[in-house]
Design a protein around this motif. Sequence first.
Motif, mmCIF file in Angstrom:
data_model
loop_
_atom_site.group_PDB
_atom_site.id
_atom_site.type_symbol
_atom_site.label_atom_id
_atom_site.label_comp_id
_atom_site.label_asym_id
_atom_site.label_seq_id
_atom_site.Cartn_x
_atom_site.Cartn_y
_atom_site.Cartn_z
ATOM 1 N N ARG A 9 10.045 -66.594 -50.235
ATOM 2 C CA ARG A 9 10.257 -68.039 -50.281
ATOM 3 C C ARG A 9 11.400 -68.428 -49.348
ATOM 4 O O ARG A 9 12.322 -67.659 -49.113
ATOM 5 N N PRO A 10 11.345 -69.636 -48.803
ATOM 6 C CA PRO A 10 12.441 -70.092 -47.935
ATOM 7 C C PRO A 10 13.714 -70.321 -48.737
ATOM 8 O O PRO A 10 13.680 -70.558 -49.942
ATOM 9 N N MET A 11 14.835 -70.252 -48.058
ATOM 10 C CA MET A 11 16.121 -70.520 -48.695
ATOM 11 C C MET A 11 16.195 -71.998 -49.054
ATOM 12 O O MET A 11 15.768 -72.853 -48.289
ATOM 13 N N LEU A 12 16.723 -72.297 -50.250
ATOM 14 C CA LEU A 12 16.809 -73.668 -50.727
ATOM 15 C C LEU A 12 18.250 -74.035 -51.032
ATOM 16 O O LEU A 12 19.127 -73.176 -51.078
ATOM 17 N N VAL A 13 18.523 -75.320 -51.276
ATOM 18 C CA VAL A 13 19.886 -75.790 -51.494
ATOM 19 C C VAL A 13 20.564 -75.051 -52.650
ATOM 20 O O VAL A 13 21.754 -74.801 -52.613
ATOM 21 N N GLY A 14 19.815 -74.666 -53.650
ATOM 22 C CA GLY A 14 20.388 -73.931 -54.771
ATOM 23 C C GLY A 14 20.879 -72.550 -54.385
ATOM 24 O O GLY A 14 21.667 -71.938 -55.105
ATOM 25 N N ASP A 15 20.427 -72.046 -53.247
ATOM 26 C CA ASP A 15 20.863 -70.736 -52.779
ATOM 27 C C ASP A 15 22.206 -70.793 -52.048
ATOM 28 O O ASP A 15 22.804 -69.757 -51.777
ATOM 29 N N LEU A 16 22.660 -71.984 -51.715
ATOM 30 C CA LEU A 16 23.915 -72.149 -50.991
ATOM 31 C C LEU A 16 25.070 -72.188 -51.984
ATOM 32 O O LEU A 16 25.551 -73.222 -52.365
ATOM 33 N N CYS A 17 25.519 -71.025 -52.382
ATOM 34 C CA CYS A 17 26.522 -71.008 -53.440
ATOM 35 C C CYS A 17 27.855 -70.407 -52.991
ATOM 36 O O CYS A 17 28.757 -70.260 -53.791
ATOM 37 N N CYS A 18 27.974 -70.017 -51.756
ATOM 38 C CA CYS A 18 29.187 -69.307 -51.354
ATOM 39 C C CYS A 18 30.401 -70.207 -51.189
ATOM 40 O O CYS A 18 31.312 -70.162 -51.968
ATOM 41 N N SER A 19 30.431 -71.017 -50.163
ATOM 42 C CA SER A 19 31.620 -71.836 -49.954
ATOM 43 C C SER A 19 31.223 -73.220 -49.466
ATOM 44 O O SER A 19 30.176 -73.396 -48.859
ATOM 45 N N PRO A 20 32.074 -74.188 -49.701
ATOM 46 C CA PRO A 20 31.783 -75.549 -49.230
ATOM 47 C C PRO A 20 31.714 -75.626 -47.709
ATOM 48 O O PRO A 20 32.324 -74.837 -47.001
ATOM 49 N N VAL A 21 30.958 -76.594 -47.243
ATOM 50 C CA VAL A 21 30.759 -76.811 -45.811
ATOM 51 C C VAL A 21 32.079 -76.957 -45.074
ATOM 52 O O VAL A 21 32.246 -76.446 -43.970
ATOM 53 N N LEU A 22 33.023 -77.645 -45.667
ATOM 54 C CA LEU A 22 34.275 -77.924 -44.969
ATOM 55 C C LEU A 22 35.314 -76.817 -45.104
ATOM 56 O O LEU A 22 36.432 -76.962 -44.638
ATOM 57 N N GLN A 23 34.951 -75.689 -45.725
ATOM 58 C CA GLN A 23 35.893 -74.587 -45.843
ATOM 59 C C GLN A 23 35.483 -73.348 -45.079
ATOM 60 O O GLN A 23 36.296 -72.467 -44.866
ATOM 61 N N ALA A 24 34.223 -73.254 -44.691
ATOM 62 C CA ALA A 24 33.751 -72.078 -43.965
ATOM 63 C C ALA A 24 32.614 -72.497 -43.038
ATOM 64 O O ALA A 24 31.976 -73.520 -43.247
ATOM 65 N N GLU A 25 32.382 -71.668 -42.041
ATOM 66 C CA GLU A 25 31.322 -71.961 -41.079
ATOM 67 C C GLU A 25 29.957 -71.774 -41.722
ATOM 68 O O GLU A 25 29.701 -70.766 -42.372
ATOM 69 N N LEU A 26 29.092 -72.757 -41.561
ATOM 70 C CA LEU A 26 27.714 -72.657 -42.057
ATOM 71 C C LEU A 26 26.896 -71.817 -41.091
ATOM 72 O O LEU A 26 26.994 -71.971 -39.876
ATOM 73 N N GLN A 27 26.070 -70.967 -41.645
ATOM 74 C CA GLN A 27 25.128 -70.206 -40.832
ATOM 75 C C GLN A 27 23.947 -71.127 -40.510
ATOM 76 O O GLN A 27 23.689 -72.092 -41.230
ATOM 77 N N PRO A 28 23.194 -70.838 -39.437
ATOM 78 C CA PRO A 28 22.086 -71.718 -39.042
ATOM 79 C C PRO A 28 21.089 -71.986 -40.175
ATOM 80 O O PRO A 28 20.682 -73.131 -40.386
ATOM 81 N N GLU A 29 20.682 -70.958 -40.920
ATOM 82 C CA GLU A 29 19.718 -71.166 -42.000
ATOM 83 C C GLU A 29 20.324 -72.018 -43.121
ATOM 84 O O GLU A 29 19.646 -72.878 -43.694
ATOM 85 N N GLU A 30 21.600 -71.816 -43.414
ATOM 86 C CA GLU A 30 22.276 -72.616 -44.438
ATOM 87 C C GLU A 30 22.320 -74.087 -44.028
ATOM 88 O O GLU A 30 22.119 -74.975 -44.848
ATOM 89 N N ALA A 31 22.578 -74.330 -42.754
ATOM 90 C CA ALA A 31 22.618 -75.714 -42.255
ATOM 91 C C ALA A 31 21.246 -76.379 -42.386
ATOM 92 O O ALA A 31 21.150 -77.551 -42.755
ATOM 93 N N LEU A 32 20.176 -75.631 -42.116
ATOM 94 C CA LEU A 32 18.823 -76.178 -42.258
ATOM 95 C C LEU A 32 18.517 -76.527 -43.712
ATOM 96 O O LEU A 32 17.934 -77.577 -44.000
ATOM 97 N N VAL A 33 18.923 -75.663 -44.626
ATOM 98 C CA VAL A 33 18.672 -75.904 -46.044
ATOM 99 C C VAL A 33 19.427 -77.141 -46.523
ATOM 100 O O VAL A 33 18.869 -78.017 -47.190
#
Length: 131
Positions: A9-33
């Motif tokens: 399954r594709p990565m979804l917003v619920g999978d983005l649990c590591c760090s907030p956008v403004l505290q760490a660099e988003l990976q390309p797939e995380e940005a798409l989600v």
Amino acid sequence: MSLQEVSARPMLVGDLCCSPVLQAELQPEEALVLAGALKALADPARLRLLSLIRATAGGRATTGVLAERLGLSQPTVTHHLGALFDAGFLERERDGRQTWYWVNVAGLQAIHQLLDPAPTKQLLTIETNRK
């Protein structure tokens, strides 16, 4: 759900649990989600649907009531509700011929926490409904 289904399954917003956008660099797939989740919210009719559902007595509403309140056709409202459900912002339950919808508060909190520059608590993970 099997391991194969999870990895397929594709990565979804619920999978983005590591760090907030403004505290760490988003990976390309995380940005798409995250962009997909925000896109689901970036529609005036969908924002109104969320607010109407939350403001209804009991916090639940049917497609017919929502269509009447918004002045949109039932197929249009169903389309918008489906997008919000797939993104994890709504829950639903079928009751005979009607489908009841209510807001998944955890989905909205996950977006808030991902955009929060100074989170004060542990990040939430939400289960989205898209397979």
